[in-house]
Motif scaffolding. Structure first.
Motif, short mmCIF file in Angstrom:
data_model
loop_
_atom_site.label_atom_id
_atom_site.label_comp_id
_atom_site.label_asym_id
_atom_site.label_seq_id
_atom_site.Cartn_x
_atom_site.Cartn_y
_atom_site.Cartn_z
N GLU A 68 33.69 17.74 9.90
CA GLU A 68 33.13 19.00 10.40
C GLU A 68 31.61 18.89 10.56
OE1 GLU A 68 35.33 21.16 11.35
OE2 GLU A 68 33.68 22.32 12.18
N ALA A 69 30.95 18.27 9.59
CA ALA A 69 29.49 18.15 9.63
C ALA A 69 29.05 17.21 10.75
CB ALA A 69 28.96 17.66 8.28
N ARG B 222 30.38 16.90 13.54
CA ARG B 222 30.50 17.60 14.82
C ARG B 222 29.25 18.39 15.17
NH1 ARG B 222 35.90 20.66 15.80
NH2 ARG B 222 34.81 20.84 17.79
N ARG B 223 28.35 18.59 14.20
CA ARG B 223 27.09 19.26 14.51
C ARG B 223 26.19 18.36 15.35
NH1 ARG B 223 26.73 23.92 10.62
NH2 ARG B 223 24.56 24.20 11.19
N HIS C 158 17.61 16.52 18.59
CA HIS C 158 18.39 17.77 18.59
C HIS C 158 18.45 18.38 17.19
CE1 HIS C 158 21.57 20.63 19.59
NE2 HIS C 158 22.07 20.31 18.41
N MET C 159 18.78 17.55 16.20
CA MET C 159 18.92 18.08 14.84
C MET C 159 17.59 18.63 14.33
SD MET C 159 22.10 17.79 14.49
CE MET C 159 22.81 17.93 12.86
N ASP D 13 18.70 22.24 14.73
CA ASP D 13 19.73 22.40 13.71
C ASP D 13 19.40 21.66 12.40
OD1 ASP D 13 22.08 23.23 12.55
OD2 ASP D 13 23.37 21.84 13.64
N GLU E 94 19.50 22.91 9.48
CA GLU E 94 20.55 23.29 8.53
C GLU E 94 21.72 22.32 8.66
OE1 GLU E 94 22.24 27.64 8.02
OE2 GLU E 94 23.54 26.40 9.25
N GLY E 95 22.11 22.01 9.92
CA GLY E 95 23.19 21.06 10.16
C GLY E 95 22.85 19.68 9.65
N LEU F 174 25.00 17.77 6.93
CA LEU F 174 25.58 16.45 7.20
C LEU F 174 25.14 15.45 6.14
CD1 LEU F 174 27.12 14.41 8.87
CD2 LEU F 174 25.20 14.30 10.47
#
Lengths: 197, 197
Positions: free
Chosen positions: A11-12, A14-15, B30-31, B35, B37-38, B42
């Motif tokens: 799931e992670a 996929r971020r 991108h992260m 993101d 938090e993502g 991860l």
């Protein structure tokens, strides 16, 4: 007993951009089966980057300091400001070694269809930066896409009003290319902007 | 001051299968830009999975326990053992809900060209597992690739010698397919193994 770590990892993963559920599963299985050291290394790298990396107060690129090394470099020509969309574009310009001025990194582009307007990419910060009294020329190096062109147009008009010289990267036939395979828009531009030899 | 976090993150992302330097840069940007938090999520998921996930002592699949939930399930038919290459293949068989036996997950396949022999995919463990006196039928569900077929052949011969019934998933035309687009090897197999209606 719960077997939650593996689904949570998939799931992670996929971020990450461009990673769907199949790729995420493949990545998770690969790391667990063949490269746990890599998984731990990536965990640490993500954690460090996410907590340490911020934006340069001057040029807006990613850095861990208040001001990035490029902006601090005393050998740079501070009268030139190259405006790019992303740090990757900045790196591409740097690799040419043909530019010794400074940068401003938009971290995005105008994209009305996606609801991204001037405020979202911090144009006010760019205008403040370009109006420091030292910068004389703004070199617009946003991408040659519809959105990049629109972004360059908006920025160019605003900076010209502020009395700056505004230039755009030259359009034309890329080095090493065969005319047969170059798109007609590019050839048309190259014809209009042909240079005397 | 060193700006090491971002290059370290890009380098670490390249450890993921199928991720080159361009994708890794895009993922990192991108992260960090959209993101964080993502990214932290991860990082934690990788750390947890890499330290907690191990192999089931019975079926060799990924689990956090000594024995996985499937092997512990009292409602499973313990006389049947389905041999698959990966946990993803096991999940595909499970999704059909057409199988209620147990599994053995090879975590690989024989691949002489890559130097992967019987020892590398732990066939000795499979043979010990299949020879527990309870298992009566081994269902070979390795992939229908050259390597998967070779793996099924080697395992099948060994298990038959040990007196087990050995079966292989049926070959034939996939559900919902049009003959025009099915490869001739598949059609040939389906003809030879045609069934009376």
């Amino acid at each position: 007993m719960s077997d939650a770590s593996l689904p949570a990892l998939i799931e992670a993963l996929r971020r990450l951009p461009g990673v769907g559920v199949k790729s995420a599963s493949r990545m998770a299985f690969h790391m667990l089966q063949h490269d746990r050291e890599g998984a731990l290394l990536l965990a640490q790298a993500l954690q460090q980057a996410a907590t340490r990396v911020r934006h340069c107060a001057q040029c807006n690129t990613f850095t861990e300091a208040e001001i990035c090394p490029t902006c601090l470099d005393p050998h740079r020509d501070r009268t030139k400001l190259c405006v790019v969309e992303t740090p990757a574009d900045q790196a591409a310009v740097e690799r040419t070694a043909a530019y010794r001025g400074l940068y401003f990194v938009l971290m995005g582009k105008l994209s009305p269809l996606d609801g991204i307007g001037p405020k979202d990419i911090g144009l006010a910060r760019l205008f403040a930066r370009a109006g420091d009294g030292v910068v004389q020329e703004a070199i617009l190096a946003t991408n040659f896409t519809a959105e990049g062109e629109a972004t360059a147009h908006v920025i160019g008009e605003a900076l010209k009003q502020r009395g700056l010289k505004v230039t755009r990267l030259a359009r034309g036939v890329p080095a090493g290319s065969e005319l047969e395979y170059v798109d007609l828009g590019t050839i048309a531009h190259a014809l209009v902007e042909r240079r005397e030899k």
